[in-house]
Write a protein that holds these residues in place. Structure first.
Motif, PDB file in Angstrom:
ATOM      1  N   GLN A 118     108.014  16.804   9.272  1.00 63.19           N
ATOM      2  CA  GLN A 118     106.619  16.750   9.704  1.00 63.19           C
ATOM      3  C   GLN A 118     105.806  17.462   8.641  1.00 63.19           C
ATOM      4  O   GLN A 118     106.100  18.617   8.297  1.00 63.19           O
ATOM      5  CB  GLN A 118     106.432  17.440  11.056  1.00 63.19           C
ATOM      6  CG  GLN A 118     106.989  16.662  12.230  1.00 63.19           C
ATOM      7  CD  GLN A 118     106.718  17.339  13.550  1.00 63.19           C
ATOM      8  OE1 GLN A 118     106.474  18.540  13.608  1.00 63.19           O
ATOM      9  NE2 GLN A 118     106.756  16.572  14.628  1.00 63.19           N
ATOM     10  N   GLU A 136     109.571  27.996  10.346  1.00 62.85           N
ATOM     11  CA  GLU A 136     108.201  27.536  10.584  1.00 62.85           C
ATOM     12  C   GLU A 136     107.725  26.584   9.499  1.00 62.85           C
ATOM     13  O   GLU A 136     106.642  26.026   9.601  1.00 62.85           O
ATOM     14  CB  GLU A 136     107.254  28.741  10.676  1.00 62.85           C
ATOM     15  CG  GLU A 136     107.630  29.766  11.728  1.00 62.85           C
ATOM     16  CD  GLU A 136     107.633  29.199  13.141  1.00 62.85           C
ATOM     17  OE1 GLU A 136     107.178  28.053  13.332  1.00 62.85           O
ATOM     18  OE2 GLU A 136     108.093  29.893  14.058  1.00 62.85           O
ATOM     19  N   ASN A 179      92.669  15.991   7.059  1.00 60.07           N
ATOM     20  CA  ASN A 179      94.096  16.074   7.356  1.00 60.07           C
ATOM     21  C   ASN A 179      94.779  14.815   6.829  1.00 60.07           C
ATOM     22  O   ASN A 179      94.152  13.783   6.650  1.00 60.07           O
ATOM     23  CB  ASN A 179      94.302  16.211   8.874  1.00 60.07           C
ATOM     24  CG  ASN A 179      95.763  16.208   9.263  1.00 60.07           C
ATOM     25  OD1 ASN A 179      96.309  15.177   9.632  1.00 60.07           O
ATOM     26  ND2 ASN A 179      96.388  17.369   9.184  1.00 60.07           N
ATOM     27  N   CYS A 234     100.255  22.902  12.418  1.00 60.23           N
ATOM     28  CA  CYS A 234     100.202  21.611  13.105  1.00 60.23           C
ATOM     29  C   CYS A 234      99.944  20.524  12.071  1.00 60.23           C
ATOM     30  O   CYS A 234      98.918  20.546  11.382  1.00 60.23           O
ATOM     31  CB  CYS A 234      99.110  21.598  14.175  1.00 60.23           C
ATOM     32  SG  CYS A 234      98.917  19.992  14.992  1.00 60.23           S
ATOM     33  N   SER A 235     100.863  19.575  11.957  1.00 61.30           N
ATOM     34  CA  SER A 235     100.722  18.534  10.933  1.00 61.30           C
ATOM     35  C   SER A 235      99.552  17.600  11.225  1.00 61.30           C
ATOM     36  O   SER A 235      99.062  16.920  10.327  1.00 61.30           O
ATOM     37  CB  SER A 235     102.013  17.735  10.802  1.00 61.30           C
ATOM     38  OG  SER A 235     102.366  17.137  12.033  1.00 61.30           O
ATOM     39  N   SER A 255      96.011  20.467  10.662  1.00 61.95           N
ATOM     40  CA  SER A 255      95.827  21.381   9.540  1.00 61.95           C
ATOM     41  C   SER A 255      94.949  20.775   8.458  1.00 61.95           C
ATOM     42  O   SER A 255      95.040  19.584   8.147  1.00 61.95           O
ATOM     43  CB  SER A 255      97.186  21.753   8.940  1.00 61.95           C
ATOM     44  OG  SER A 255      97.979  22.442   9.872  1.00 61.95           O
ATOM     45  N   ARG A 301     103.720  28.795  12.637  1.00 61.16           N
ATOM     46  CA  ARG A 301     103.854  27.337  12.659  1.00 61.16           C
ATOM     47  C   ARG A 301     102.509  26.667  12.414  1.00 61.16           C
ATOM     48  O   ARG A 301     101.483  27.083  12.938  1.00 61.16           O
ATOM     49  CB  ARG A 301     104.432  26.870  13.992  1.00 61.16           C
ATOM     50  CG  ARG A 301     104.499  25.359  14.147  1.00 61.16           C
ATOM     51  CD  ARG A 301     105.471  24.919  15.203  1.00 61.16           C
ATOM     52  NE  ARG A 301     106.841  25.228  14.827  1.00 61.16           N
ATOM     53  CZ  ARG A 301     107.906  24.675  15.399  1.00 61.16           C
ATOM     54  NH1 ARG A 301     107.756  23.803  16.382  1.00 61.16           N
ATOM     55  NH2 ARG A 301     109.125  24.996  15.008  1.00 61.16           N
TER      56      ARG A 301
END
Length: 387
Positions: A221, A342, A233, A297-298, A301, A295
């Motif tokens: 991911q 992460e 993104n 977030c794909s 981010s 962590r």
């Protein structure tokens, strides 16, 4: 990618590979080493066909006057149109005139060359007026949700799950080297018809390379973030331009491994973990990998909200079409695979060193590969997936 076994030969520097035929994991090739250890080569996407559990063969076969190729879970048929189909549905892309099949590895039309990917096709097109190429996509069912950020176009089955994606690799020079980004725009004609345009601002471009794939679950991911578009993104984009370039400014790649496809190594004694990332240009830029303690977030981010990186954990070396990064220290502890990382951030190692074009985890044409060398203690069979 022309052959999975050819890529394996590159990674091993010509060292003979004894394939372990007991492997039942769709993401990996398993090699028995002479010293009793094994090396598992995990690809970013499944490399075995779901329909018959055979290793992907990146070649078109002639069937009833058409060219056909079976990917991981998709059937690709090329004649006057190209159709990608699986259990979830199908999409059809009309092609220009001049259909021709060349030695199984390529199907050609006027100004278009098609190559098999792990679950679709890669398209190398000659730009038309305005340095662009336009085509239509027709689907067999309505799609009300579309995602697009100029690097990709996706028809969504669910909020975070696409049915199919169109993803740019880049604008190429006459030697096939990516020299600049390519971008995508689209128009919705109806719930089942979409007009897509790929283009580049690079006047020296001889061709544009992009992919069209049906969705499969992937091993990574990730997303790029970039200083020139700080709110953008790139969850489904297939390439990263790491370093600095006029189009993106400074670009980083945030990536995280999904460990569920590697559950069969939970009891193994791991010796090394190495990431091999395919490269599309002749850059001398090295990459630096940094760890993450939080962590990301794909899907959310971007440059403005990117997570703070930790210390440098690896520096890359260039080998035969790949950037090689040894991530052993980051992804192992006491000889075991760490399954709660992460993630890692890849950047250009030197400022003002140009840019390196390489695959993300969403690239089906040249997928990333994670090589894990280990020694069996008691290899678990829990969670194994049949090819």
């Amino acid at each position: 990618m022309r052959s999975i076994l050819d890529e394996l030969d590159k990674l091993r520097g010509g060292e003979p590979a004894v394939i372990d035929l007991t492997n039942s994991n769709r993401y990996r090739l398993l090699v028995q080493e002479q010293n009793g250890e094994k090396t598992a080569y995990y690809f970013a996407v499944p490399i075995y066909r779901r329909r018959d559990r055979k290793l992907l063969d990146f070649r078109f076969e002639e069937v009833d006057g058409e060219s056909r190729f079976y990917g991981s879970n998709a059937c690709v048929t090329a004649s006057r149109s190209v159709t990608l189909q699986n259990r979830e549905g199908s999409c059809r892309i009309p092609m220009p005139e001049g259909y021709e099949r060349r030695d199984g590895s390529c199907v050609c039309y006027r100004g278009v060359e098609l190559y098999p990917t792990a679950n679709g096709i890669a398209c190398r097109v000659t730009p038309e007026e305005g340095n662009q190429f336009s085509f239509s996509i027709y689907t067999d069912k309505p799609f009300l949700c579309v995602k697009n950020n100029k690097k990709y176009f996706a028809l969504m089955s669910e909020q975070f799950r696409p049915f199919m994606t169109v993803s740019c690799i880049g604008a190429e020079d006459g030697k096939g080297e990516v020299i600049a980004p390519a971008e995508i725009t689209y128009q919705t004609k109806s719930e089942t018809e979409f007009s897509v345009c790929v283009y580049t601002k690079e006047s020296r471009a001889a061709s544009i390379l992009f992919e069209i794939n049906l969705h499969v679950e992937k091993l990574f991911q990730d997303t790029t973030v970039e200083s020139k578009h700080p709110n953008r993104n790139n969850a489904y984009g297939g390439t990263a331009f790491l370093g600095s370039c006029d189009s993106f400014g400074e670009q980083w790649l945030y990536t995280r491994i999904l460990f569920s496809p590697m559950r069969d190594l939970s009891r193994a004694e791991v010796r090394s973990v190495v990431l091999y990332d395919p490269v599309f240009n002749d850059s001398a830029l090295s990459l630096a990998a940094f760890d993450l303690s939080v962590r990301f977030c794909s899907f959310a981010s971007n440059w403005n909200n990117k997570k703070v990186v930790g210390g440098e954990v690896a520096r890359s070396e260039r080998i035969d079409g790949y950037q090689r990064l040894d991530l052993t220290d980051l992804l192992t502890k006491n000889g075991k695979l760490v399954n709660k990382s992460e993630g890692v951030v890849l950047k250009g190692a030197e400022r003002d060193g140009g840019f390196c074009v390489l695959s993300t985890g969403d690239n089906f044409y040249a997928p990333q590969i994670l090589a894990i060398r280990y020694r069996n203690t008691q290899e678990t069979v829990i969670g194994k997936e049949k090819p």
